[in-house]
Design a protein around this motif. Structure first.
Motif, PDB file in Angstrom:
ATOM      1  N   ALA A  53       0.681  -1.641  -0.614  1.00  0.00           N
ATOM      2  CA  ALA A  53      -0.080  -0.208   0.244  1.00  0.00           C
ATOM      3  C   ALA A  53       1.474   1.254   0.320  1.00  0.00           C
ATOM      4  N   PRO A  54       1.875   1.554   0.416  1.00  0.00           N
ATOM      5  CA  PRO A  54       2.159   2.761   0.837  1.00  0.00           C
ATOM      6  C   PRO A  54       3.861   2.583  -0.499  1.00  0.00           C
ATOM      7  N   LEU A  55       3.720   1.143  -1.189  1.00  0.00           N
ATOM      8  CA  LEU A  55       4.984   1.666  -2.646  1.00  0.00           C
ATOM      9  C   LEU A  55       4.078   2.054  -3.440  1.00  0.00           C
ATOM     10  N   THR A  56       2.306   1.131  -3.758  1.00  0.00           N
ATOM     11  CA  THR A  56       1.473   2.017  -4.483  1.00  0.00           C
ATOM     12  C   THR A  56       1.255   3.508  -4.621  1.00  0.00           C
ATOM     13  N   ALA A  57       1.407   3.688  -2.958  1.00  0.00           N
ATOM     14  CA  ALA A  57       1.020   5.076  -2.746  1.00  0.00           C
ATOM     15  C   ALA A  57       1.909   6.633  -3.382  1.00  0.00           C
ATOM     16  N   LEU A  58       3.184   5.373  -2.894  1.00  0.00           N
ATOM     17  CA  LEU A  58       4.950   6.860  -3.428  1.00  0.00           C
ATOM     18  C   LEU A  58       4.737   6.592  -4.794  1.00  0.00           C
TER      19      LEU A  58
END
Length: 272
Positions: A53-58
């Motif tokens: 999730a944070p990787l995708t948001a980044l």
């Protein structure tokens, strides 16, 4: 005492001014989006460490709102396609060296077919990660869920926190190119009045060629500025900015070509 206060005030003003720079704004927005996506995924995803999730948001929170939307669609599409491929392979074969190579080949081929652009490797990465776990079904849907959470959070952050406008950066790049072009023109004009040595003329030719090569980097900054004007609620006259900047760069490009040809002719004359 007054000098110390003046220096302190200047330092504070400089820090406040740097907070408004697009690079600083983009860094803070990306950090906030990735952290928020992880917090949301911890409560919704069955995984213990939902780092997708944070990787995708980044990756989704790009420089501009226009590129954020297109990137989010392509990334979610690539992850879903990779998960579907992994589910199909897991029901037929296990994880071996030949099945791994086959799934990478199939994922890269399908990634080009579904047109996910720069996220073609993401299709193979998603398929390998899902295929390498024991509970394929649970992990597959958890990865899809985390990707959707990161994409939604990234889009929401761009809607709430408006992305920076890169018109100023593009304008500075164009001004710097125009300034260097003017200085080179003045030096060539001054040296053309006398007998210019061949080494000096060749150096001016190299400078003209470097300016010609710098057109590509300035054009990249301009494209970034044009994208930042699309779908941006902070911009009212986006088309006007795009026309003015593009016209200025086109004019400088023509002048650079003419100056390079002139420097080439003067170099040939100096050699003779």
């Amino acid at each position: 005492m007054q000098e110390a206060r003046g220096e302190w005030a200047a330092s504070v003003a400089k820090i406040v001014e740097r907070r408004r720079e697009p690079v600083v704004v983009q860094t803070l927005r990306s950090t906030f989006a990735a952290t928020l996506a992880y917090v949301v995924a911890v409560h919704l995803s069955p995984e213990a460490a939902p780092l997708t999730a944070p990787l995708t948001a980044l990756l989704v929170v790009q420089v501009t709102l226009y590129s954020t939307i297109t990137t989010a669609i392509r990334r979610v599409n690539s992850v879903v396609v990779g998960v579907v491929i992994a589910i199909g392979f897991s029901s037929l074969v296990g994880l071996t060296w030949w099945s791994l190579g086959l799934i990478i080949l199939a994922s890269l081929g399908v990634g080009h077919l579904v047109r996910v652009s720069e996220f073609v490797p993401e299709v193979a990465i998603s398929a390998m990660l899902v295929l390498g776990v024991t509970r394929v079904g649970d992990t597959a849907w958890a990865r899809v869920l985390e990707t959707l959470i990161g994409a939604v959070v990234g889009l929401a952050c761009n809607l709430v926190l408006a992305p920076p406008v890169w018109v100023g950066v593009a304008g500075e790049s164009i001004e710097d190119l125009a300034r260097r072009l003017r200085q080179l023109m003045l030096r060539i004009g001054e040296e053309a009045a006398g007998r210019t040595p061949y080494q000096v003329a060749a150096e001016r030719l190299h400078e003209a060629r470097r300016l010609d090569h710098d057109i590509a980097s300035v054009d990249g900054a301009l494209r970034q500025a044009e994208d930042s004007l699309k779908l941006n609620p902070r911009v009212r006259e986006g088309l006007l900015h795009r026309v003015v900047l593009r016209t200025g760069l086109d004019t400088l490009e023509i002048c650079t070509v003419v100056l390079r040809v002139l420097a080439r002719s003067l170099t040939d004359l100096a050699k003779e």
